[in-house]
Design a protein around this motif. Structure first.
Motif, PDB file in Angstrom:
ATOM      1  N   PRO A  86       0.794  -1.227   0.000  1.00 26.32           N
ATOM      2  CA  PRO A  86       0.000   0.000   0.000  1.00 26.32           C
ATOM      3  C   PRO A  86       0.831   1.284   0.000  1.00 26.32           C
ATOM      4  O   PRO A  86       0.354   2.313  -0.410  1.00 26.32           O
ATOM      5  N   GLY A  87       2.075   1.243   0.434  1.00 28.03           N
ATOM      6  CA  GLY A  87       2.908   2.444   0.457  1.00 28.03           C
ATOM      7  C   GLY A  87       3.688   2.664  -0.816  1.00 28.03           C
ATOM      8  O   GLY A  87       4.467   3.608  -0.912  1.00 28.03           O
ATOM      9  N   LEU A  88       3.473   1.810  -1.818  1.00 28.36           N
ATOM     10  CA  LEU A  88       4.197   1.923  -3.070  1.00 28.36           C
ATOM     11  C   LEU A  88       3.913   3.265  -3.729  1.00 28.36           C
ATOM     12  O   LEU A  88       2.771   3.715  -3.793  1.00 28.36           O
ATOM     13  N   ASN A  89       4.941   3.912  -4.206  1.00 25.29           N
ATOM     14  CA  ASN A  89       4.867   5.219  -4.862  1.00 25.29           C
ATOM     15  C   ASN A  89       4.413   6.329  -3.922  1.00 25.29           C
ATOM     16  O   ASN A  89       3.891   7.342  -4.359  1.00 25.29           O
ATOM     17  N   GLN A  90       4.598   6.153  -2.647  1.00 21.36           N
ATOM     18  CA  GLN A  90       4.304   7.193  -1.666  1.00 21.36           C
ATOM     19  C   GLN A  90       5.576   7.402  -0.849  1.00 21.36           C
ATOM     20  O   GLN A  90       5.690   6.964   0.289  1.00 21.36           O
ATOM     21  N   ARG A  91       6.537   8.061  -1.493  1.00 18.03           N
ATOM     22  CA  ARG A  91       7.828   8.260  -0.844  1.00 18.03           C
ATOM     23  C   ARG A  91       7.660   8.946   0.491  1.00 18.03           C
ATOM     24  O   ARG A  91       6.908   9.888   0.624  1.00 18.03           O
ATOM     25  N   GLY A  92       8.370   8.458   1.464  1.00 17.23           N
ATOM     26  CA  GLY A  92       8.330   9.023   2.806  1.00 17.23           C
ATOM     27  C   GLY A  92       7.492   8.203   3.764  1.00 17.23           C
ATOM     28  O   GLY A  92       7.731   8.214   4.957  1.00 17.23           O
ATOM     29  N   GLN A  93       6.501   7.493   3.248  1.00 15.78           N
ATOM     30  CA  GLN A  93       5.647   6.676   4.114  1.00 15.78           C
ATOM     31  C   GLN A  93       6.436   5.567   4.799  1.00 15.78           C
ATOM     32  O   GLN A  93       6.106   5.166   5.908  1.00 15.78           O
ATOM     33  N   PRO A 128      19.153  20.292  18.490  1.00 18.72           N
ATOM     34  CA  PRO A 128      20.466  20.430  17.858  1.00 18.72           C
ATOM     35  C   PRO A 128      20.736  19.299  16.860  1.00 18.72           C
ATOM     36  O   PRO A 128      20.110  18.238  16.918  1.00 18.72           O
ATOM     37  N   ALA A 129      21.702  19.530  15.960  1.00 19.30           N
ATOM     38  CA  ALA A 129      22.095  18.509  14.988  1.00 19.30           C
ATOM     39  C   ALA A 129      22.611  17.282  15.724  1.00 19.30           C
ATOM     40  O   ALA A 129      23.252  17.387  16.771  1.00 19.30           O
ATOM     41  N   GLY A 130      22.324  16.113  15.217  1.00 18.98           N
ATOM     42  CA  GLY A 130      22.757  14.866  15.828  1.00 18.98           C
ATOM     43  C   GLY A 130      21.745  14.278  16.797  1.00 18.98           C
ATOM     44  O   GLY A 130      21.890  13.126  17.223  1.00 18.98           O
ATOM     45  N   SER A 131      20.709  15.023  17.164  1.00 18.95           N
ATOM     46  CA  SER A 131      19.682  14.517  18.081  1.00 18.95           C
ATOM     47  C   SER A 131      18.902  13.398  17.402  1.00 18.95           C
ATOM     48  O   SER A 131      18.671  13.423  16.192  1.00 18.95           O
ATOM     49  N   GLN A 132      18.495  12.424  18.201  1.00 24.34           N
ATOM     50  CA  GLN A 132      17.695  11.322  17.679  1.00 24.34           C
ATOM     51  C   GLN A 132      16.221  11.736  17.637  1.00 24.34           C
ATOM     52  O   GLN A 132      15.700  12.266  18.618  1.00 24.34           O
ATOM     53  N   VAL A 133      15.588  11.503  16.508  1.00 25.35           N
ATOM     54  CA  VAL A 133      14.172  11.832  16.340  1.00 25.35           C
ATOM     55  C   VAL A 133      13.464  10.633  15.717  1.00 25.35           C
ATOM     56  O   VAL A 133      14.085   9.784  15.093  1.00 25.35           O
ATOM     57  N   ARG A 134      12.152  10.587  15.910  1.00 25.35           N
ATOM     58  CA  ARG A 134      11.313   9.549  15.312  1.00 25.35           C
ATOM     59  C   ARG A 134      10.333  10.236  14.362  1.00 25.35           C
ATOM     60  O   ARG A 134       9.721  11.252  14.706  1.00 25.35           O
ATOM     61  N   VAL A 135      10.186   9.693  13.187  1.00 21.95           N
ATOM     62  CA  VAL A 135       9.246  10.227  12.201  1.00 21.95           C
ATOM     63  C   VAL A 135       7.844   9.772  12.598  1.00 21.95           C
ATOM     64  O   VAL A 135       7.588   8.582  12.768  1.00 21.95           O
ATOM     65  N   VAL A 136       6.933  10.739  12.766  1.00 21.38           N
ATOM     66  CA  VAL A 136       5.569  10.420  13.204  1.00 21.38           C
ATOM     67  C   VAL A 136       4.507  10.730  12.151  1.00 21.38           C
ATOM     68  O   VAL A 136       3.345  10.371  12.326  1.00 21.38           O
ATOM     69  N   GLY A 137       4.895  11.369  11.081  1.00 23.76           N
ATOM     70  CA  GLY A 137       3.911  11.684  10.049  1.00 23.76           C
ATOM     71  C   GLY A 137       4.570  12.312   8.841  1.00 23.76           C
ATOM     72  O   GLY A 137       5.783  12.525   8.811  1.00 23.76           O
ATOM     73  N   GLN A 138       3.747  12.616   7.846  1.00 20.88           N
ATOM     74  CA  GLN A 138       4.247  13.210   6.618  1.00 20.88           C
ATOM     75  C   GLN A 138       3.220  14.187   6.086  1.00 20.88           C
ATOM     76  O   GLN A 138       2.007  13.931   6.124  1.00 20.88           O
ATOM     77  N   ASP A 139       3.708  15.314   5.599  1.00 22.05           N
ATOM     78  CA  ASP A 139       2.859  16.307   4.950  1.00 22.05           C
ATOM     79  C   ASP A 139       3.531  16.677   3.636  1.00 22.05           C
ATOM     80  O   ASP A 139       4.375  17.569   3.592  1.00 22.05           O
ATOM     81  N   GLY A 140       3.190  15.951   2.573  1.00 22.20           N
ATOM     82  CA  GLY A 140       3.850  16.154   1.285  1.00 22.20           C
ATOM     83  C   GLY A 140       5.294  15.678   1.368  1.00 22.20           C
ATOM     84  O   GLY A 140       5.559  14.528   1.666  1.00 22.20           O
ATOM     85  N   VAL A 141       6.265  16.608   1.139  1.00 24.16           N
ATOM     86  CA  VAL A 141       7.676  16.243   1.222  1.00 24.16           C
ATOM     87  C   VAL A 141       8.255  16.556   2.583  1.00 24.16           C
ATOM     88  O   VAL A 141       9.440  16.345   2.817  1.00 24.16           O
ATOM     89  N   LEU A 142       7.451  17.022   3.493  1.00 24.76           N
ATOM     90  CA  LEU A 142       7.886  17.387   4.840  1.00 24.76           C
ATOM     91  C   LEU A 142       7.549  16.246   5.809  1.00 24.76           C
ATOM     92  O   LEU A 142       6.391  15.837   5.929  1.00 24.76           O
ATOM     93  N   LEU A 143       8.583  15.724   6.488  1.00 26.70           N
ATOM     94  CA  LEU A 143       8.355  14.687   7.495  1.00 26.70           C
ATOM     95  C   LEU A 143       8.188  15.346   8.857  1.00 26.70           C
ATOM     96  O   LEU A 143       8.933  16.261   9.206  1.00 26.70           O
ATOM     97  N   LYS A 144       7.230  14.885   9.616  1.00 26.40           N
ATOM     98  CA  LYS A 144       7.000  15.401  10.961  1.00 26.40           C
ATOM     99  C   LYS A 144       7.726  14.495  11.943  1.00 26.40           C
ATOM    100  O   LYS A 144       7.581  13.266  11.880  1.00 26.40           O
ATOM    101  N   VAL A 145       8.506  15.104  12.853  1.00 33.85           N
ATOM    102  CA  VAL A 145       9.317  14.310  13.783  1.00 33.85           C
ATOM    103  C   VAL A 145       9.060  14.769  15.214  1.00 33.85           C
ATOM    104  O   VAL A 145       8.551  15.858  15.468  1.00 33.85           O
ATOM    105  N   GLU A 146       9.412  13.868  16.135  1.00 35.87           N
ATOM    106  CA  GLU A 146       9.375  14.194  17.569  1.00 35.87           C
ATOM    107  C   GLU A 146      10.661  13.656  18.201  1.00 35.87           C
ATOM    108  O   GLU A 146      11.244  12.670  17.716  1.00 35.87           O
ATOM    109  N   PRO A 147      11.144  14.318  19.252  1.00 37.25           N
ATOM    110  CA  PRO A 147      12.389  13.841  19.883  1.00 37.25           C
ATOM    111  C   PRO A 147      12.173  12.515  20.595  1.00 37.25           C
ATOM    112  O   PRO A 147      11.079  12.202  21.043  1.00 37.25           O
ATOM    113  N   ILE A 148      13.249  11.731  20.677  1.00 35.19           N
ATOM    114  CA  ILE A 148      13.186  10.445  21.388  1.00 35.19           C
ATOM    115  C   ILE A 148      13.663  10.648  22.803  1.00 35.19           C
ATOM    116  O   ILE A 148      14.673  11.238  23.058  1.00 35.19           O
TER     117      ILE A 148
END
Length: 148
Positions: A86-93, A128-148
């Motif tokens: 189902p995620g085929l051709n939906q880059r970022g999913q 800051p750069a190097g921080s670990q984050v988890r991807v929680v969603g996507q809005d077009g080409v923008l990935l939504k992240v939250e800190p771990i």
């Protein structure tokens, strides 16, 4: 012209069906296929019943054109199955739920992560750069992240 229409033979219908099928080959996208099949069917019926009135032949052609198109449309809709991927051709999913290190710090709600061989724009709280984050969603080409 009217005299010609009044004396349609099965050859006329077969010629029309062949012409429509040839035009379909040149890229009509399936629109002329079923009309061509209907014309061939009327040609076959006219071969069996040559005394069939031209008006009945025309009505039969119209009805068969609609019936063949509706039949194929319903068959196509009923045979459509959900994709096994189902995620085929939906880059970022494919990144949702995965963890990454920030490639560039998040300032003003925007930053970047490196995922595979690409750099993705992310949105989230300032980190800051190097921080670990988890991807929680996507809005077009923008990935939504939250800190771990």
């Amino acid at each position: 012209m009217f005299d010609y229409i009044q004396h349609l033979t099965y050859w006329d219908w077969l010629a029309l069906g062949t012409l429509l099928l040839i035009l379909e080959v040149f890229g009509a996208g399936g629109y002329l296929l079923w009309i061509g099949v209907a014309a061939a069917c009327v040609g076959a019926i006219t071969f069996v019943m040559p005394e069939l009135h031209w008006a009945i032949q025309s009505v039969l052609f119209g009805v068969l054109s609609i019936l063949t198109a509706v039949f194929w449309w319903r068959r196509q809709r009923s045979s459509a199955k959900p994709s096994e991927q189902p995620g085929l051709n939906q880059r970022g999913q494919e990144f949702i739920g995965r963890q990454f290190a920030l490639h560039e710090a998040i300032h003003g709600g925007r930053g970047k992560i490196r995922a595979g061989d690409s750099v993705w724009l992310v949105s989230g709280p300032d980190l800051p750069a190097g921080s670990q984050v988890r991807v929680v969603g996507q809005d077009g080409v923008l990935l939504k992240v939250e800190p771990i």
